[in-house]
Scaffold this active site. Structure first.
Site, mmCIF file in Angstrom:
data_model
loop_
_atom_site.group_PDB
_atom_site.id
_atom_site.type_symbol
_atom_site.label_atom_id
_atom_site.label_comp_id
_atom_site.label_asym_id
_atom_site.label_seq_id
_atom_site.Cartn_x
_atom_site.Cartn_y
_atom_site.Cartn_z
ATOM 1 N N SER A 155 -4.581 33.732 20.927
ATOM 2 C CA SER A 155 -5.337 34.028 19.505
ATOM 3 C C SER A 155 -4.360 35.057 18.967
ATOM 4 C CB SER A 155 -6.618 34.555 19.275
ATOM 5 O OG SER A 155 -7.259 35.024 18.350
ATOM 6 N N ASP A 240 -11.482 24.956 17.275
ATOM 7 C CA ASP A 240 -11.109 25.654 16.524
ATOM 8 C C ASP A 240 -10.320 25.642 14.852
ATOM 9 O OD1 ASP A 240 -9.512 28.575 17.170
ATOM 10 O OD2 ASP A 240 -8.935 26.796 18.386
ATOM 11 N N HIS A 272 -13.078 28.206 19.827
ATOM 12 C CA HIS A 272 -11.792 29.397 19.649
ATOM 13 C C HIS A 272 -12.238 29.814 21.796
ATOM 14 C CE1 HIS A 272 -8.735 32.160 17.983
ATOM 15 N NE2 HIS A 272 -9.220 32.905 18.331
HETATM 16 N N1 LIG Z 1 -13.494 38.728 13.517
HETATM 17 C C1 LIG Z 1 -13.119 37.338 14.632
HETATM 18 C C2 LIG Z 1 -13.667 37.343 15.668
HETATM 19 C C3 LIG Z 1 -11.818 37.485 16.345
HETATM 20 O O1 LIG Z 1 -10.853 36.598 15.857
HETATM 21 C C4 LIG Z 1 -11.428 37.030 17.865
HETATM 22 C C5 LIG Z 1 -12.892 37.758 19.031
HETATM 23 C C6 LIG Z 1 -12.223 37.916 20.023
HETATM 24 C C7 LIG Z 1 -11.127 37.542 20.048
HETATM 25 C C8 LIG Z 1 -10.546 36.936 19.596
HETATM 26 C C9 LIG Z 1 -9.977 36.761 18.441
HETATM 27 N N2 LIG Z 1 -9.655 36.408 17.896
HETATM 28 C C10 LIG Z 1 -8.086 36.539 17.470
HETATM 29 O O2 LIG Z 1 -7.396 37.104 18.320
HETATM 30 C C11 LIG Z 1 -14.588 35.889 14.001
HETATM 31 O O3 LIG Z 1 -15.222 36.290 13.580
HETATM 32 O O4 LIG Z 1 -13.419 35.265 14.508
#
Ligand SMILES: N[C@@H](CC(=O)c1ccccc1NC=O)C(=O)O
Length: 296
Positions: A155, A240, A272
């Protein structure tokens, strides 16, 4: 650029809302818990060189893992950057070494990189930190005559790994950038601009122009120039968010169009979070891709 209306971008860039397994709050909590559990196993079962500082702050540290008794000299080095939109405080290098057990069993050295998070620091500072970490890792790789460094992340961590592909680490030694021989970019953010229209940007405070200057998609010429010898694997989960799938597909295409060796892995029946959590398992498709990428 995205075709999604501004007011819908937050939904499309909240991966937790797209999981088929759990509610949004549950799936993020489960990812953190699963990462922590797998990382404990790495610490219990592997030889660990923990808390090696690469900078001033508490979080600027790396942890290095090997299989107990394994030959360090010549091993490929798998570098991992955790995700969390550069700000999720529960994620850190301490709970992000869950892939080390199967990768070290295959003969790799795994290095997990800690870095400061927004709003404590800006994205600019995060990028300076991870560059500094990479310089230390390159030094270590040379000392150990590593067969190559492979940068990976999940991510926002895949964004950081991709950004390292455009850094010329060759100021002193032309060999340094050459040592980075591949990348495994899982569910990455390659165009940061859409996030400037969402609450994710509240602690980051990026303008659209800054977001583009920090986007691998906008830096593809620089990445391509330094990646002639590299194999870049881009992976996404079936569940995803469509925007993440679109970004990964486009990133793979722009690199392939420039003659870079790429692979696109669309992992069935993962979201994801499970797409990366499952790297704890040596039999998982993406774990095998990591092992193959490193020539093991
Ligand atoms: N606020 C995001 C959280 C999120 O994107 C996320 C959480 C943990 C590990 C990676 C993530 N996304 C990108 O880095 C959501 O609601 O999915």
């Amino acid at each position: 650029m995205t075709s999604i209306p501004d007011q819908e971008l937050d939904y499309h860039y909240s991966p937790s809302r797209w999981s088929h397994r759990m509610s949004p709050a549950e799936v993020v909590a489960d990812h953190i818990e699963s990462s922590a559990r797998g990382s404990k196993e790495s610490k219990w079962t592997l030889e660990t060189e923990a808390d090696i500082s690469y900078g001033e702050s508490e979080k600027e540290k790396i942890d290095v893992f090997h299989k107990i008794g394994a030959q360090k000299r010549g091993a490929p080095i798998f570098v991992y950057f955790h995700g969390g939109y550069w700000q999720v405080k529960e994620l850190s290098r301490q709970n992000s070494s869950f892939m080390a057990v199967p990768l070290c069993a295959a003969g790799a050295t795994v290095i997990v990189v800690g870095y400061d998070l927004a709003p404590d620091v800006s994205m600019d500072t995060i990028l300076m930190q991870v560059k500094r970490a990479m310089r230390l890792i390159i030094k270590l790789a040379k000392e150990r005559e590593s067969s190559g460094i492979y940068v990976s992340g999940h991510s926002a961590g895949a964004h950081l790994a991709a950004m390292m592909l455009m850094v010329s680490f060759s100021e002193e030694d032309a060999f340094d950038s050459e040592l980075i021989k591949g990348a495994m970019l899982v569910s990455g953010v390659f165009d940061v601009r859409p996030l400037t229209k969402t609450p994710t940007n509240d602690p980051l405070k990026l303008t659209e122009e800054e977001a583009w200057s920090f986007s691998p998609m906008g830096l593809v010429e620089d990445i391509a120039q330094l990646s002639r010898h590299r194999h870049i694997v881009i992976a996404v989960g079936e569940y995803d968010p469509p925007e993440f799938r679109r970004q990964s597909g486009e990133m793979e295409k722009v690199l392939r169009d420039r003659g870079i060796r790429t692979s696109y892995v669309d992992v069935p029946d993962t979201d994801h979070f499970s797409v990366i959590d499952k790297l704890r398992n040596g039999k998982y498709l993406l774990t095998k891709e990591c092992i193959r990428l490193m020539g093991l």
